[in-house]
Design an enzyme around this catalytic site. Structure first.
Site, short mmCIF file in Angstrom:
data_model
loop_
_atom_site.label_atom_id
_atom_site.label_comp_id
_atom_site.label_asym_id
_atom_site.label_seq_id
_atom_site.Cartn_x
_atom_site.Cartn_y
_atom_site.Cartn_z
N PHE A 355 42.42 36.89 35.76
CA PHE A 355 41.59 36.20 34.79
C PHE A 355 41.18 37.10 33.64
O PHE A 355 40.84 36.64 32.57
CB PHE A 355 40.31 35.70 35.48
N LYS A 373 31.72 38.35 33.79
CA LYS A 373 33.11 37.98 34.02
C LYS A 373 33.70 37.49 32.70
O LYS A 373 33.30 36.45 32.18
CB LYS A 373 33.17 36.88 35.09
N ASP A 469 37.95 29.08 48.63
CA ASP A 469 38.50 30.44 48.51
C ASP A 469 37.60 31.44 49.23
O ASP A 469 37.16 32.44 48.66
CB ASP A 469 38.65 30.82 47.04
#
Length: 663
Positions: A355, A373, A469
């Site tokens: 990402f 992030k 996940d």
């Protein structure tokens, strides 16, 4: 000069209060004790908090009030009314509200944010608190079962309200009218308790109206067990990462009678951010009047400069789209994130993935450490996953979930801001710190923490959230070695009783339930399958699939089954523990892990059952041995089995966790 005015004001209020102390009543501001960031300005306007993050402020009447009759030890009738205003730093996004408080003392050492400065994580709910509060809450905290992000609640010894209602009032015709506590408009509250009827009533309404006949909240409860004979009264407020200025404009209190009416004509003015805009416009008008006689070029320059002055504030305020408002998390200014991460310098990088990168940062306004992030333009995790994370974790409140503090958008760049976890991700402890392995007690605590988080997601929140996940790389360890589940980029939501609609399988190979290869549909059972493998991995210190391992040890669950068949299931426990573990606990974790990762979905327990097993409230099923061993696998070689399992996953989407590289 302002200090002198304030001193004169307080001296005047002291004189006013001195004649009323023995009567258990006071009007307007009275004689007050100010704590924390609270303060008073020259106009008599009390501000509980300002726009500084994670602060609390309190204002209490200086002298205690006698609430009980000493002869029968029951709470008498009391009444109070006050006018407040909440001005959020960002329109429609503020935090965390304020509360009228009855407390044993006038100095409460509570935490800010959702605790409103009244409680903390260790004392909430205790009878020894002796705190009764009326909260005006502007942030929905699911940990306390808040009904929404704009409500009024009655709190007794805990921030979890015993009764609450959406902010608003009832007309004389019975129609309910909603009010926005974050509007910045002054509103009036009446709190009245009848000691004979044991009835507590709360009424909220705009100051421009007369008091409604029907109260917003009515609670039938004897307050005598919760209050001492003498108690302090006042207000408490707090901010979290989001901040609001909380004002008290007027206040009146009385025992054994109705509080005095407030003089609305004498209310101080509420400071507004748009006052700066008004002053800027007036300044521009003066400039234009003085320059009308100048040349055309000068006039053009002045107009340009004036336009710049007027629009400067607007340029600094980023426009929120409708979808951003409803999701709730705070939107950061890009310049603040840029400054916090020192311009996204390489040395601030915590991890890398498909990402993009994760950066460590420090917010300049509050010195709070954060993790940012930063999603790259060509990332596999694009707008869809970004939106999923905002929509999901931004509204969750649980001690074992990584908290999303906010986000930022700049053109096509996407950034998510999280609490910084100094100990990084769990996989670092399992695989990259061989000389400093986790103890058994720590491992069991981590397993229980993640189980608690999943129980909340599956069964305790207002909707069902499927994480999709679950793995050690997505579990962060905080400074106190508590585990927090993170990375909701693949999460799916559905209502309780409904099945989520997913179009393709997603997750990480090794943790994906067998049925995902056939249906592509994730549900709570597929999460439990991944959690079962997670339990085995934490206990054994080995990944679910170890390709370089001997053929009979490649698949972790199969190898543990073999150990069990040989009568020594504990042989699978991580050798670094050197048998320093509790045998019963280790057997429970291994067997429960095998049950959760059963190939047949119907055999897996729910998360509520898992939590009960881990806490010792319930025992594993008696037929556990036969149930777990009812596993059917194709009789093929090990290499063929690896190939078959890898090739039976259609349209697989694999995302690399944003913390998988040592956040």
């Amino acid at each position: 000069m302002s200090c002198l005015i304030m001193l004169v004001l307080l001296l005047f209020l002291l004189v006013v209060a001195s004649s009323e102390i023995n009567q258990g009543q006071f009007s307007f501001n009275g004689y007050l004790n100010v704590e924390g960031v609270a303060g008073v300005d020259s106009s008599g306007l009390f501000k509980l908090t300002n726009t500084i993050s994670r602060k609390s402020g309190q204002i209490f009447y200086k002298n205690p009030i006698q609430f009980k009759n000493s002869t029968n030890a029951t709470v008498s009738f009391f009444s109070t009314t006050f006018i407040f205003a909440i001005v959020p730093e960002y329109t429609r996004l503020g935090g965390h509200g304020l509360a009228f408080v009855i407390s044993p003392n006038d100095e409460i050492s509570g935490l800010p944010a959702q605790y409103l400065g009244l409680f903390n994580a260790t004392n909430m709910g205790f009878d020894s608190n002796h705190v009764v509060a009326i909260e005006l809450d502007t942030v929905q905290d699911f940990e306390f079962h808040d009904i929404d992000s704009n409500h009024v609640g009655i709190d007794i010894n805990s921030p979890q309200s015993v009764k609450s209602a959406p902010a608003g009032y009832f007309t004389d015709e019975g129609e309910f009218i909603n009010l926005n506590l974050n509007s910045g408009d002054p509103m009036q509250v009446w709190v009245e308790y009848d000691g004979v009827e044991k009835q507590l009533e709360v009424t909220l309404y705009p100051t421009k109206l007369t008091k409604p006949k029907t109260p917003l909240l009515s609670l039938k409860k004897d307050l005598s067990p919760y209050l001492y004979e003498s108690m302090f009264v006042g207000f408490s407020s707090s901010t979290g990462l989001l901040a609001s200025s909380h004002y008290i404009l007027a206040w009146s209190f009385k025992m054994n009678g109705k509080a005095d009416e407030l003089d609305l004509s004498r209310l101080p003015k509420i400071p507004r951010d748009d006052d700066n805009n008004t002053r800027g416009i007036k300044q521009l008008q003066r400039i234009l009047a003085l320059t009308l006689s100048l040349t055309g070029l000068t006039l053009v320059l002045v107009l340009v400069c004036g336009a710049v002055l007027i629009s400067r504030k607007k340029r600094l305020v980023e426009i929120l789209e409708d979808w951003e408002v409803q999701y709730g998390p705070h939107r950061f200014a890009y310049k603040d994130i840029f400054k916090a991460t020192k311009g996204f310098k390489e040395k601030e990088v915590l991890g890398r993935g498909g990402f993009g990168r994760v950066y460590k940062g420090v917010l300049p306004s509050s010195n709070v450490q954060i993790a940012v992030k930063r999603i790259s333009h060509d990332s596999r995790q694009g707008m869809r996953e970004f939106m999923a994370e905002i929509a999901t974790i931004g509204r969750l409140r649980h001690r074992n979930l990584v908290r999303l503090l906010g986000y930022c958008r700049r053109k096509q760049e996407l950034l998510l801001v999280y609490d910084y976890m100094p100990n990084g991700s769990l996989d670092k402890f399992l695989y990259h710190q061989l000389n400093n392995s986790l103890t058994w007690t720590q491992r069991l605590k981590i397993i229980k923490d993640v189980a608690s988080a999943l129980f909340y997601l599956h069964q305790q929140w207002v909707q069902v959230i499927i994480h999709r996940d679950i793995k050690p790389a997505n579990v962060l360890i905080d400074s106190d070695m508590n585990a927090r589940l993170g990375d909701f980029g693949l999460a799916k939501l559905c209502d309780h009783g409904n099945d989520p609609q997913t179009s393709h399988a997603a997750g990480t190979i090794g943790y994906m339930a067998p049925e995902l290869a056939r249906t592509g549909k994730a549900n709570t059972s597929t999460d439990i399958y991944a959690f079962g493998l997670f339990m085995l991995e934490v206990a054994c210190g080995r990944r679910p699939i170890e390709a370089p391992a001997p053929p009979d040890e490649t698949f972790l669950s199969d190898w543990i089954m073999d150990c069990w068949d040989k009568g020594d299931i504990l042989a699978a426990i991580d050798g670094r523990l050197e048998k320093r573990f509790v045998v019963q606990e280790a057997e429970l974790v291994l067997k429960l892990g095998l049950l959760c990762s059963h190939p047949m979905a119907v055999a897996r327990p729910t998360m509520s059952s898992v939590v009960s097993y881990l806490d010792g409230v319930a025992s594993l099923p008696e037929d556990l041995n036969s149930c777990i061993k009812a596993r059917e696998f194709p009789v093929v070689s090990n290499d063929e089995l690896i190939t078959e399992r890898a090739n039976t996953i259609p349209s697989l989407t694999i995302t690399e966790s944003f913390i998988s590289h040592g956040r």
